[in-house]
Write an enzyme that holds these catalytic residues in place. Structure first.
Site, PDB file in Angstrom:
ATOM      1  N   SER A 143       0.945  -1.219  -0.057  1.00 42.94           N
ATOM      2  CA  SER A 143      -0.078   0.289  -0.094  1.00 42.94           C
ATOM      3  C   SER A 143       0.790   1.271  -0.013  1.00 42.94           C
ATOM      4  O   SER A 143       1.459   1.639  -0.825  1.00 42.94           O
ATOM      5  CB  SER A 143      -0.816  -0.054   1.110  1.00 42.94           C
ATOM      6  OG  SER A 143      -2.028   0.823   0.974  1.00 42.94           O
ATOM      7  N   ASP A 168      10.329   5.663 -10.116  1.00 44.99           N
ATOM      8  CA  ASP A 168       9.865   6.379 -11.278  1.00 44.99           C
ATOM      9  C   ASP A 168      10.651   7.664 -11.485  1.00 44.99           C
ATOM     10  O   ASP A 168      10.892   8.055 -12.689  1.00 44.99           O
ATOM     11  CB  ASP A 168       8.323   6.730 -11.420  1.00 44.99           C
ATOM     12  CG  ASP A 168       7.473   5.355 -11.372  1.00 44.99           C
ATOM     13  OD1 ASP A 168       7.859   4.597 -12.018  1.00 44.99           O
ATOM     14  OD2 ASP A 168       6.145   5.643 -10.943  1.00 44.99           O
ATOM     15  N   LYS A 204      -1.112  -4.568  -3.207  1.00 46.28           N
ATOM     16  CA  LYS A 204      -2.290  -3.972  -2.812  1.00 46.28           C
ATOM     17  C   LYS A 204      -2.416  -2.579  -3.306  1.00 46.28           C
ATOM     18  O   LYS A 204      -1.759  -1.756  -2.582  1.00 46.28           O
ATOM     19  CB  LYS A 204      -2.341  -4.068  -1.239  1.00 46.28           C
ATOM     20  CG  LYS A 204      -3.499  -3.258  -0.695  1.00 46.28           C
ATOM     21  CD  LYS A 204      -4.881  -3.933  -0.901  1.00 46.28           C
ATOM     22  CE  LYS A 204      -6.021  -3.372   0.010  1.00 46.28           C
ATOM     23  NZ  LYS A 204      -6.145  -2.011  -0.064  1.00 46.28           N
TER      24      LYS A 204
END
Length: 703
Positions: A465, A476, A490
Site C-alpha cells: 500500500s 519512477d 495492494k
C-alpha cells in the site's frame, strides 16, 4: 485453496441461539432489503463495473458451494446436480430480495454437516483403535481437482482417510496414544456445538460474501455483529501479541506481524504459520483450537500486559501437519515509539576505505491525527521523524542512505506523499483513479530542500500500500535503487457503506504510479532482486482469488534525477558475484529451493513408517543446508537440528518482567547480522563508487 468444510472451520462468524436439529434457517425482511441494497452498491460503485448477470450468477453459485464445501467432503454429486437449477436464477432473485436459493443450499449443507460430525464422533475411540498404520495408502493434499462423491460410501472413504491423517499427525506430534481419541472428540464436539449455533446472519454473510468477493477480495459484507467487532474481523489486528491473523481452512493462520510488536520482537512466529493450540502462562494446558472461530482464538490469545501466552503452531515451511512448534510470547501493547522510524549506521568496507551508510527503518506510515487536530506542534508522524533522523545522519557524515520498508504494510497515504517529498525537489507522487474514472493526483506541490545523496530502498513481499506508493515514486523519478523482493501488490482503496443490516466495504478506487503503472497485483518490482522465502502463491495480492488486475493509465510528466540504466547492469553483476560466495545468501537460496520442493508434495503417506521417513528426509535436507552454511562460515557442523534448537533455548531464557533496557540489550546480543540490509548497503556503495569513477573519467576526457 480448497478446504474441508471451510465455513464450518473458519467462518462461524456469529453465535446465535442454538437451533433445534430440525429447524430450517430463514432470512428476514431486513435481510431482504439489505441484499437489494448490496447488489445495487456493487453494480453502481465498485471499481470493476461488473453487472450481476447470468455469468456472474453462475460464478456466484460455484463460489458459494466452494465456500461451504471446498474439499468436497459433505455434498454428493446428486446434491450438486440439484443445485444446478439455481445457476442462472440468482441474478434475477437477489435484486428482488429473494434468497431462497442460498438458504436452501445452506440448509442442505447444515444437515449434511451435522449428520457427519455426529457420525464421526459416535464411535471415535473404536474407530481410532482399529486404525492400521502399516497399510500403504495416501491422503490427498490437493483437493482442487477432486470430483464430487458419487454417494455416501465414497464420502465415508474420504472421511476415513481424513480422520486417519489427523490421528497420525497427533501420534507424530508426540501426543500420547490414550489422549488422541479424547482430543479429537473434544474438537468435533466443539465444532458440532458451533454448527448448532448457526443463525440467519451467518448464512447471509456467507452467501453475500460469495458474491462480493467475485468483484475483488477486499470487497466484503460485514454483519451487524461483525461490524461491531471491526478491529477483530476487518483489520484482524490482535492486541496482546501484535499479529494480524486470518482464517484458512480449519486453522488460524498468521497473515503478518505488526512491526515491533511482541511477536515480531520475540522472533519465532512467522507469516503463514498455522496456530493449532493456545496455552496460558508458562505451564498452562495447551488448548486445541483447530476448527475454532477466528474471534474465539483471538479471545484466547489476548490477555493482560506482561502475561505469557504459548502458541502451538505448524510452521509455514512444513507441508505436513505433523510438525509442531511451541512459541512463548509475553503479551504487550505495541508502543508508538517502537513503531516509529529508527536509524543506524552501517560501516561498509570499500577497498582500503570504509564508507558510512545510514539506515532508516520505517515499520509503518503513521501520523498522530488527534494531536495534529489539537494543534500540537510536536505531533508524531513518519515524515517528521524521518526528517529529524535524516538530519542526524547527515551530521554524522553518511555517504548514502538506505530506507528499509520491509514488512511495512502501509498506513497513511498522506505520509507516503510527504515522505517522498523529502527526497525530491517537487512533483506528483501518486495517482488515484475512482470508479467514475476521474483521476486525482497528489504529491509535493512546492519546491523545497531535499536529501539528494545516494539512496537505496529495501522492500519485501510484505511491503504494501503506502510503502508501494513511496517505493514506486522513488523508482519512477529514478531517485534511488529499489532492492529486495517484489512487493505485496495492494493497490486498491476501500470505503465503508452502511446498509439496512450491517456494512459493505467496497473497492472504489485504484492507486497508480506517476509512470501510469498500477501498484495493484504486480506490486513494485525491484531493480535488483534479493532471495526471498515468501511463497508468492500464499502471500501477496496475486495469491488472492479475483484480485483486480494490473493495468495502466496515462503517465504524469516528471523529472528523472538519474539514468540508472547506465549503472544497474554493472551493480547487478557485482551483487551476483558477491552473493555466490556469501554463505548467508547461498543458505537463503537453498532454503527457497527446499521450500519449493516441499510444496510439490500433493499427498501424504498414511503408513506411519513411510510418514516418519518423509519427515526425517526433510529434516536431513534442512540439516544439510544449515551445515553447508556453517562450514562456509568456519563454524562446527551440527549432528542434528535439535542441537541448534537446544542452544537457542539455553540462550533465550528471558525474564518476562525484565526491564525494557535489558530486553533491548538481549535482542541486540541475540540478533545475527541482517544479511539483506548489509547487501542493500553494498549496493549503495557500488552505485556511489561507479558514479564517482564515471565522473572522474568524464573530467579526464574534458581535460
Amino acid at each position: 485453496m480448497a478446504a474441508i468444510g471451510r465455513i464450518l472451520f473458519l467462518a462461524l462468524l456469529c453465535c446465535g441461539l442454538a437451533l433445534p436439529a430440525s429447524a430450517k434457517i430463514e432470512y428476514s425482511d431486513s435481510q431482504r432489503d439489505t441484499i437489494i441494497e448490496l447488489v445495487e452498491q456493487l453494480e453502481q460503485r465498485h471499481y470493476s463495473k461488473l453487472e450481476y448477470d447470468d455469468t456472474l450468477s453462475s460464478q456466484h453459485l460455484d463460489a458459494y458451494i466452494d465456500s461451504l464445501d471446498g474439499s468436497k467432503m459433505f455434498f454428493t454429486a446428486a446434491d450438486i446436480e440439484e443445485f444446478q437449477q439455481y445457476r442462472e436464477m440468482m441474478d434475477d432473485q437477489l435484486p428482488e430480495g429473494n434468497m431462497d436459493a442460498g438458504y436452501a443450499i445452506f440448509n442442505r449443507f447444515h444437515e449434511r454437516l451435522r449428520t457427519r460430525l455426529e457420525g464421526v464422533n459416535a464411535n471415535l475411540a473404536e474407530t481410532v483403535a482399529a486404525m492400521d498404520f502399516t497399510v500403504d495408502e495416501y491422503y490427498d493434499l490437493d483437493t482442487d481437482e477432486r470430483q464430487w462423491a458419487r454417494d455416501q460410501g465414497e464420502l465415508d472413504e474420504r472421511w476415513r482417510k481424513h480422520l486417519k491423517n489427523q490421528v497420525l499427525s497427533l501420534r507424530l506430534a508426540d501426543k500420547p496414544a490414550d489422549e488422541i481419541p479424547e482430543t479429537l472428540s473434544r474438537r468435533y464436539r466443539s465444532q458440532l456445538k458451533r454448527v448448532e449455533q448457526y443463525n440467519s446472519q451467518d448464512v447471509f454473510q456467507i452467501y453475500a460474501n460469495a458474491l462480493t468477493e467475485l468483484y475483488d477480495p477486499h470487497t466484503n459484507y460485514f454483519s451487524p455483529r461483525r461490524s461491531e467487532n471491526f478491529n477483530i474481523n476487518m483489520s484482524l489486528s490482535l492486541e496482546g501479541i501484535g499479529a494480524v491473523l486470518q482464517a484458512e481452512d480449519e486453522y488460524t493462520k498468521v497473515a503478518r506481524l505488526v512491526p515491533k510488536g511482541p511477536a515480531d520482537k520475540q522472533g519465532e512466529l512467522q507469516p503463514s504459520d498455522r496456530i493449532v493450540g493456545v496455552g496460558q502462562g508458562d505451564d498452562g494446558e495447551i488448548e486445541d483450537v483447530i476448527g475454532w472461530r477466528l474471534d474465539e482464538v483471538v479471545q484466547l490469545i489476548r490477555g493482560p500486559k506482561d502475561s505469557t501466552v504459548r502458541l502451538q503452531v505448524i510452521p509455514a515451511k512444513s507441508k505436513t501437519t505433523d510438525e509442531r512448534k511451541l512459541i512463548t510470547i509475553v503479551r504487550n501493547k505495541v508502543k508508538l515509539e517502537e513503531q516509529s522510524a529508527q536509524k543506524e549506521v552501517l560501516e561498509i568496507p570499500n577497498g582500503e576505505d570504509t564508507l558510512k551508510v545510514g539506515v532508516i527503518d520505517i515499520p509503518a506510515f503513521y501520523i498522530d491525527f488527534e494531536a495534529m487536530r489539537r494543534g500540537d506542534k510536536d505531533y508524531k508522524s513518519t515524515t517528521r521523524d524521518v526528517k529529524k533522523l535524516l538530519q542526524e545522519l547527515q551530521e554524522e557524515e553518511i555517504d548514502g542512505l538506505v530506507v528499509d520498508l520491509r514488512n511495512n504494510g502501509g498506513g497513511s497515504l498522506q505520509e507516503a506523499n510527504e515522505l517522498t517529498g523529502l527526497f525530491i525537489e517537487y512533483g506528483p507522487t501518486v495517482q488515484i483513479r475512482h470508479s467514475s474514472r476521474r483521476v486525482w493526483r497528489d504529491g509535493k506541490r512546492l519546491k523545497s530542500d531535499y536529501y539528494d545523496g545516494p539512496l537505496v530502498v529495501l522492500i519485501n513481499r510484505l511491503s504494501a500500500s503506502a510503502s508501494e506508493i513511496f517505493a514506486g515514486a522513488i523508482q519512477d523519478y529514478e531517485r534511488g535503487i529499489i532492492v529486495g523482493d517484489r512487493s505485496f501488490g495492494k493497490g486498491t482503496v476501500q470505503t465503508l457503506t452502511p446498509l439496512t443490516e450491517g456494512q459493505l466495504k467496497i473497492t472504489e478506487s485504484k492507486f497508480y504510479r506517476i509512470s501510469g503503472d498500477s501498484t495493484q497485483h504486480r506490486g513494485v518490482v525491484p531493480d535488483l532482486a534479493f532471495p526471498s522465502l515468501f511463497d508468492t502463491e500464499q502471500i501477496g495480492e496475486s495469491a488472492l482469488d479475483h484480485a483486480l488486475n494490473w493495468d495502466q493509465i496515462n503517465s504524469v510528466r516528471h523529472r528523472r534525477y538519474d539514468d540508472l540504466s547506465t549503472v544497474l547492469p554493472h551493480i547487478t553483476g557485482l551483487f551476483e558475484e558477491r552473493s555466490h560466495s556469501n554463505p548467508d545468501f547461498v543458505y537463503l537460496e537453498d532454503q527457497i529451493a527446499l521450500a519449493a520442493e516441499t510444496r510439490e508434495l500433493d499427498r501424504l503417506p498414511l503408513n506411519e513408517e513411510k510418514r516418519l521417513a518423509l519427515r526425517e528426509s526433510q529434516k536431513q535436507k534442512a540439516l544439510a543446508i544449515e551445515n553447508k552454511r556453517r562450514v562456509a562460515r568456519g563454524e562446527e557442523p551440527l549432528a542434528s537440528l535439535d542441537e541448534e534448537d537446544e542452544a537457542s533455548d539455553d540462550d533465550e531464557e528471558v525474564d518476562s518482567v525484565a526491564s525494557a533496557d535489558t530486553e533491548a540489550q538481549n535482542d541486540a546480543d541475540d540478533e545475527e547480522p541482517d544479511v539483506l540490509l548489509t547487501e542493500a548497503g553494498n549496493v549503495l556503495v557500488d552505485a556511489l563508487v561507479l558514479k564517482q569513477q564515471r565522473y572522474a573519467a568524464n573530467v579526464r576526457e574534458k581535460d
